[in-house]
Design a protein around this motif. Structure first.
Motif, mmCIF file in Angstrom:
data_model
loop_
_atom_site.group_PDB
_atom_site.id
_atom_site.type_symbol
_atom_site.label_atom_id
_atom_site.label_comp_id
_atom_site.label_asym_id
_atom_site.label_seq_id
_atom_site.Cartn_x
_atom_site.Cartn_y
_atom_site.Cartn_z
ATOM 1 N N THR A 158 0.856 -1.186 0.000
ATOM 2 C CA THR A 158 0.000 0.000 0.000
ATOM 3 C C THR A 158 0.896 1.240 0.000
ATOM 4 N N VAL A 213 -3.908 7.664 -2.990
ATOM 5 C CA VAL A 213 -3.448 6.284 -2.972
ATOM 6 C C VAL A 213 -2.983 5.906 -4.376
ATOM 7 N N ALA A 259 -2.995 0.137 -3.784
ATOM 8 C CA ALA A 259 -3.864 -0.275 -2.683
ATOM 9 C C ALA A 259 -3.732 -1.766 -2.429
ATOM 10 N N ASP A 260 -3.308 -2.100 -1.208
ATOM 11 C CA ASP A 260 -3.261 -3.504 -0.812
ATOM 12 C C ASP A 260 -3.699 -3.633 0.642
ATOM 13 N N THR A 309 -5.522 1.311 3.365
ATOM 14 C CA THR A 309 -5.236 2.619 2.755
ATOM 15 C C THR A 309 -5.635 3.773 3.664
ATOM 16 N N TYR A 336 -4.920 -6.711 1.712
ATOM 17 C CA TYR A 336 -6.197 -6.765 0.998
ATOM 18 C C TYR A 336 -6.855 -8.142 1.094
#
Length: 433
Positions: free
Chosen positions: A34, A117, A120-121, A124, A176
């Motif tokens: 992220t 961002v 994104a993982d 966030t 995620y």
């Protein structure tokens, strides 16, 4: 499930401070995969509902660029309205950061926080809060130095982290995949007293037992403590430099010129070397400065600076030069000036210059030299009550006042020592940039 991380282990966090040129504060923060760019900019106005109220405001905007997710994220401008999730998150960031501020100390000003961002993982919003706080901190620090605000409005630092329950296991800092399959997903924001500012959470399937909630809060607290520790190291990564002197005037002058840099100047007494004296018996300022720095460096595992200064008179073949402090045999300023006037009695050529050499030894042991020269002339009788040494006899080129007739502030703008220190400052700015 995670393979490389323990259940209570954070993803690696990296910060790149002052990531962008234009904002007063900016940071690139990376938590695992992220990645977020956070900026803080101060605007000289407030929303209409705060006009005349004697307070300031902080507002936030949050967005995810199209390539931040595996499937393209549509921009809000293309949708014609702000994404509901984005709106929820930016309000969370704004509320969290306002909790860290005394808004009355930024009266009639708005601080704009932007979090974008780019990858994104998971996490966030918590990464954005953590990065936004640093951007805010940097912006406030710059505004204080520039006089844009008078008092530091930050009353506490804040940090945020996610926790959750995945397949019956309580986990810290969800990525995620973990977040997507979580039975319970929780985000917490705390201040540096570990007081809770906000909790956002939901039980996706079965209701959660209160004992699980308490466990998750404890787990989040552990992660937030680590974030605070990591951040402190990033924001207070200051170089300690030992000066081979206890001269208060010299210490104040150097501190003033180095103001704003991430360095702390220590006198030799502050490191337990107040009684240490180094014999300066070399024939150059460079060698004298170096030997003083080297002797201090042998005794401390810190950076060190030492300096040596001399007055060089052309008609006297460079005397008193390296022997300026003991020209008359003893370290007696009045006796030195009397001897100089006597030596110059029959001289028509009054040209002279002051020279300062600074020896700087980095903590690693690497040595550097910096110098400054101020041209001028020796007048025929003393003038002025300020200064020390030969100041009352030295008229700097282009001025009608001796060093001893100038204020300390005016002297420091043109003096040999200030010129050497300015070169030193430029070096440190590059080193710490």
């Amino acid at each position: 499930m995670r393979n490389q991380r323990a259940f209570d282990e954070l993803r690696p966090i990296k910060y790149e401070l002052n990531y962008l040129v234009n904002p007063q504060g900016s940071v690139f923060i990376q938590c695992g995969n992220t990645k977020v760019i956070c900026t803080a900019m101060i605007e000289d106005k407030v929303p209409y509902f705060l006009k005349g109220k004697g307070t300031g405001w902080l507002s936030c905007e949050y967005s995810m660029i199209p390539g931040s997710t595996k499937s393209r994220k549509v921009r809000d401008i293309s949708r014609g309205k702000i994404d509901g999730r984005n709106q929820e998150i930016q309000r969370l960031i704004g509320r969290s950061l306002r909790a860290s501020l005394d808004l009355k100390k930024i009266a009639d000003k708005t601080i704009w926080i932007d979090c974008d961002v780019i990858s994104a993982d998971g996490g966030t919003r918590t990464a954005s809060i953590n990065g936004a706080y640093i951007a805010l901190y940097l912006a406030i620090d710059k505004a204080l130095k520039e006089g844009i605000i008078e008092e530091n409005p930050i009353k506490s630092s804040i940090a945020a982290i996610s926790v959750g329950i995945v397949n019956g296991k309580k986990l810290l800092d969800l990525d995620y995949k973990e977040d997507f399959s979580a039975d319970v997903d929780l985000n917490l924001v705390m201040n540096n007293k570990l007081e809770i500012i906000e909790i956002q959470g939901t039980s996706e399937n079965e209701p959660m037992d209160k004992r699980d909630l308490y466990d998750l809060i404890d787990l989040a607290e552990k992660g937030i403590k680590e974030i605070f520790k990591n951040r402190e190291e990033v924001l207070t990564k200051r170089e300690k430099i030992v000066l081979s002197s206890d001269n208060k005037n010299k210490i104040l002058e150097i501190k003033d010129i180095l103001r704003g840099l991430p360095v702390d100047l220590l006198s030799k007494s502050q490191v337990g070397l107040g009684d240490m004296e180094v014999e300066e018996n070399f024939e150059s300022l460079e060698e004298n400065a170096q030997i003083k720095a080297q002797e201090i460096k042998k005794r401390v595992d810190l950076s060190v600076i030492a300096d040596d200064t001399g007055l060089f008179v052309e008609a006297l073949n460079g005397e008193p030069g390296v022997h300026s402090a003991r020209y008359a045999g003893e370290h007696d300023d009045a006796a030195n000036r009397r001897k100089l006037l006597e030596s110059m009695k029959e001289k028509e050529n009054r040209k002279a210059y002051f020279k300062t050499v600074i020896s700087y030894i980095e903590k690693s042991g690497k040595e550097h030299l910096f110098q400054g020269i101020c041209q001028g002339e020796i007048i025929r009788e003393e003038r002025g009550e300020n200064g020390f040494g030969y100041d009352s006899l030295f008229l700097p080129k282009g001025f009608n006042k001796t060093f001893a007739e100038m204020t300390e502030e005016d002297k420091n703008k043109i003096s040999h020592r200030s010129k050497a220190l300015e070169e030193f400052r430029k070096f440190l700015e590059e080193k710490h940039s």
